[in-house]
Design an enzyme around this catalytic site. Structure first.
Site, PDB file in Angstrom:
ATOM      1  N   HIS A   1       4.258   1.439   4.431  1.00 58.72           N
ATOM      2  CA  HIS A   1       2.883   1.232   3.963  1.00 58.72           C
ATOM      3  C   HIS A   1       1.864   1.583   5.058  1.00 58.72           C
ATOM      4  O   HIS A   1       0.693   1.816   4.750  1.00 58.72           O
ATOM      5  CB  HIS A   1       2.669  -0.199   3.440  1.00 58.72           C
ATOM      6  CG  HIS A   1       2.576  -1.272   4.473  1.00 58.72           C
ATOM      7  ND1 HIS A   1       1.937  -2.469   4.254  1.00 58.72           N
ATOM      8  CD2 HIS A   1       3.067  -1.348   5.740  1.00 58.72           C
ATOM      9  CE1 HIS A   1       2.027  -3.238   5.328  1.00 58.72           C
ATOM     10  NE2 HIS A   1       2.701  -2.582   6.236  1.00 58.72           N
TER      11      HIS A   1
ATOM     12  N   HIS B   1      -6.740  -1.716   7.797  1.00 52.28           N
ATOM     13  CA  HIS B   1      -5.832  -0.897   8.597  1.00 52.28           C
ATOM     14  C   HIS B   1      -6.015   0.586   8.296  1.00 52.28           C
ATOM     15  O   HIS B   1      -6.572   0.964   7.265  1.00 52.28           O
ATOM     16  CB  HIS B   1      -4.384  -1.311   8.295  1.00 52.28           C
ATOM     17  CG  HIS B   1      -4.141  -2.770   8.469  1.00 52.28           C
ATOM     18  ND1 HIS B   1      -4.248  -3.666   7.421  1.00 52.28           N
ATOM     19  CD2 HIS B   1      -3.827  -3.498   9.565  1.00 52.28           C
ATOM     20  CE1 HIS B   1      -4.003  -4.887   7.872  1.00 52.28           C
ATOM     21  NE2 HIS B   1      -3.744  -4.819   9.169  1.00 52.28           N
TER      22      HIS B   1
ATOM     23  N   ASP C   1      -6.856  -6.763   1.773  1.00 51.25           N
ATOM     24  CA  ASP C   1      -7.037  -7.328   3.112  1.00 51.25           C
ATOM     25  C   ASP C   1      -8.262  -6.772   3.825  1.00 51.25           C
ATOM     26  O   ASP C   1      -8.578  -7.198   4.943  1.00 51.25           O
ATOM     27  CB  ASP C   1      -5.776  -7.203   3.971  1.00 51.25           C
ATOM     28  CG  ASP C   1      -5.482  -5.783   4.478  1.00 51.25           C
ATOM     29  OD1 ASP C   1      -6.367  -4.916   4.456  1.00 51.25           O
ATOM     30  OD2 ASP C   1      -4.335  -5.545   4.916  1.00 51.25           O
TER      31      ASP C   1
ATOM     32  N   GLU D   1      -1.859  -5.020  -2.391  1.00 57.21           N
ATOM     33  CA  GLU D   1      -1.593  -6.038  -1.373  1.00 57.21           C
ATOM     34  C   GLU D   1      -2.062  -7.443  -1.744  1.00 57.21           C
ATOM     35  O   GLU D   1      -2.206  -8.313  -0.881  1.00 57.21           O
ATOM     36  CB  GLU D   1      -2.171  -5.638  -0.005  1.00 57.21           C
ATOM     37  CG  GLU D   1      -1.582  -4.352   0.572  1.00 57.21           C
ATOM     38  CD  GLU D   1      -0.213  -4.520   1.225  1.00 57.21           C
ATOM     39  OE1 GLU D   1       0.335  -5.631   1.172  1.00 57.21           O
ATOM     40  OE2 GLU D   1       0.287  -3.521   1.781  1.00 57.21           O
TER      41      GLU D   1
ATOM     42  N   ASP E   1      -3.336   2.881   8.153  1.00 60.48           N
ATOM     43  CA  ASP E   1      -2.198   3.436   7.419  1.00 60.48           C
ATOM     44  C   ASP E   1      -2.031   4.925   7.720  1.00 60.48           C
ATOM     45  O   ASP E   1      -1.716   5.725   6.836  1.00 60.48           O
ATOM     46  CB  ASP E   1      -2.353   3.198   5.914  1.00 60.48           C
ATOM     47  CG  ASP E   1      -2.317   1.718   5.560  1.00 60.48           C
ATOM     48  OD1 ASP E   1      -1.948   0.902   6.435  1.00 60.48           O
ATOM     49  OD2 ASP E   1      -2.665   1.358   4.425  1.00 60.48           O
TER      50      ASP E   1
ATOM     51  N   HIS F   1       0.800  -1.218   0.000  1.00 56.71           N
ATOM     52  CA  HIS F   1       0.000   0.000   0.000  1.00 56.71           C
ATOM     53  C   HIS F   1       0.835   1.272   0.000  1.00 56.71           C
ATOM     54  O   HIS F   1       0.293   2.364  -0.162  1.00 56.71           O
ATOM     55  CB  HIS F   1      -0.980   0.002   1.177  1.00 56.71           C
ATOM     56  CG  HIS F   1      -2.322   0.558   0.819  1.00 56.71           C
ATOM     57  ND1 HIS F   1      -3.472   0.279   1.529  1.00 56.71           N
ATOM     58  CD2 HIS F   1      -2.712   1.391  -0.181  1.00 56.71           C
ATOM     59  CE1 HIS F   1      -4.500   0.910   0.987  1.00 56.71           C
ATOM     60  NE2 HIS F   1      -4.057   1.594  -0.050  1.00 56.71           N
TER      61      HIS F   1
ATOM     62  N   ASP G   1      -7.211  -1.968  -0.552  1.00 58.46           N
ATOM     63  CA  ASP G   1      -6.314  -2.993  -0.012  1.00 58.46           C
ATOM     64  C   ASP G   1      -7.137  -4.262   0.127  1.00 58.46           C
ATOM     65  O   ASP G   1      -8.141  -4.297   0.849  1.00 58.46           O
ATOM     66  CB  ASP G   1      -5.776  -2.542   1.350  1.00 58.46           C
ATOM     67  CG  ASP G   1      -4.707  -3.478   1.906  1.00 58.46           C
ATOM     68  OD1 ASP G   1      -4.820  -4.694   1.685  1.00 58.46           O
ATOM     69  OD2 ASP G   1      -3.795  -2.981   2.584  1.00 58.46           O
TER      70      ASP G   1
ATOM     71  N   ASP H   1      -9.822  -0.842   3.583  1.00 58.02           N
ATOM     72  CA  ASP H   1      -8.647  -1.433   4.209  1.00 58.02           C
ATOM     73  C   ASP H   1      -8.992  -1.923   5.608  1.00 58.02           C
ATOM     74  O   ASP H   1      -9.827  -1.324   6.294  1.00 58.02           O
ATOM     75  CB  ASP H   1      -7.541  -0.366   4.301  1.00 58.02           C
ATOM     76  CG  ASP H   1      -6.141  -0.926   4.484  1.00 58.02           C
ATOM     77  OD1 ASP H   1      -6.003  -2.043   5.012  1.00 58.02           O
ATOM     78  OD2 ASP H   1      -5.175  -0.221   4.110  1.00 58.02           O
TER      79      ASP H   1
END
Length: 306
Positions: free
Chosen positions: A146, A131, A235, A278, A133, A102, A233, A129
């Protein structure tokens, strides 16, 4: 609309290796066939942006530190990406950026910001995402870039990242919206609240339901900005459905939910550019995650079931 595919095989920003093979996996999963089936004219910026494998870099030659690992190579690669993205948008085409980890979004958002500012457009970012970030070198527990990219794009962090490419902030944090979040570091959580980004966690989705959540997201952008950069992303999807990712976090979005999200975002007519990042073939099963990425790209570009 002509889609320009930009492959960014970068995995310097993360601890877990393999995301540099993501662009190839997505291409081999049938991206070209998907675009052709939708009647979309597409073209590659070929060859992919050249990024030497980490094993070929002398660590002593890098601009880096423990709190911002591989800073030099990431800045070099993202400079090329930002220039490509800006050029594509100014030509009236659609940049589709295939990552890579990312950290590539440093370049894509910079290019989008530069092109939209020149056109007098206000930019929003949808960050899909698990996360945030949104770390800086002061808050990061890992030093992985990232995990700092959206904070840097919003003007938080070290000058090498915040001033990258344009010399100034790329996006107003109040025009940033997250969905799928379920794993935040304590420091980045505080900074996200301070910055004023809009966040829909998985708990928010449980409370509201996916339909209401997506409705709020589309309304958010319609009321605030002229165009939206989508940074996806993979994930964000629960690892039960998408195993081939950089960092697995249980309790994520289902495949059906992200198909719905991407279809509804496309219906706004506001998407100007997309990152798909990712995808990690090392951890995938029969390239299934890359195939999901292809289908999600199709939805973001206007595909519907019926």
């Amino acid at each position: 609309m002509k889609v320009r595919i930009i492959e960014m095989p970068l995995d310097y920003g993360a601890s877990r290796r393999g995301a540099d093979m993501g662009p190839s996996a997505i291409r081999l999963a049938g991206l070209r066939d998907k675009l052709n089936s939708l009647g979309i004219e597409s073209d590659d910026l070929y060859p992919p942006i050249h990024i030497p494998p980490q094993e070929y870099i002398d660590p002593a030659s890098e601009i880096s530190c423990d709190c911002a690992k591989h800073l030099g190579p990431i800045l070099d690669a993202c400079s090329q990406l930002a220039n490509h993205v800006e050029s594509v948008l100014k030509a009236g085409d659609f940049p589709l950026i295939l990552g890579g980890d990312h950290s590539i979004a440093l370049g894509s958002i910079a290019g989008v910001s530069a092109a939209h500012e020149a056109a007098g457009k206000k930019t929003g970012v949808l960050w899909i995402d698990a996360h945030g970030d949104f770390n800086t070198t002061r808050t990061t527990p890992s030093g992985n870039i990232h995990g700092m990219i959206l904070a840097a794009s919003c003007g938080y962090g070290i000058e090498q990242l915040t001033a990258f490419y344009t010399g100034k902030r790329k996006v107003d944090p109040t025009n940033v919206c997250y969905i799928g979040v379920r794993d935040l570091d304590a420091g980045e959580k505080r900074l996200m609240k301070e910055a004023g980004v809009r966040v829909f966690t998985m708990s928010d989705i449980d409370r509201r339901g996916i339909s209401q959540t997506i409705s709020e997201i589309t309304t958010f952008f319609r009321e605030r900005v002229d165009s939206v950069h989508v940074s996806f992303d993979i994930d964000a999807i629960d690892p039960r459905f998408a195993p081939g990712v950089g960092i697995e976090v249980p309790g994520g979005l289902t495949y059906r939910e992200v198909l719905y999200l991407t279809e509804e975002m496309a219906a706004t007519g506001m998407i100007s550019s997309v990152d798909m990042v990712e995808v990690n073939p090392i951890h995938d099963v029969k390239n299934s995650t890359a195939r999901m990425a292809v289908n999600l790209i199709g939805r973001l570009l206007g595909e519907k079931i019926f």
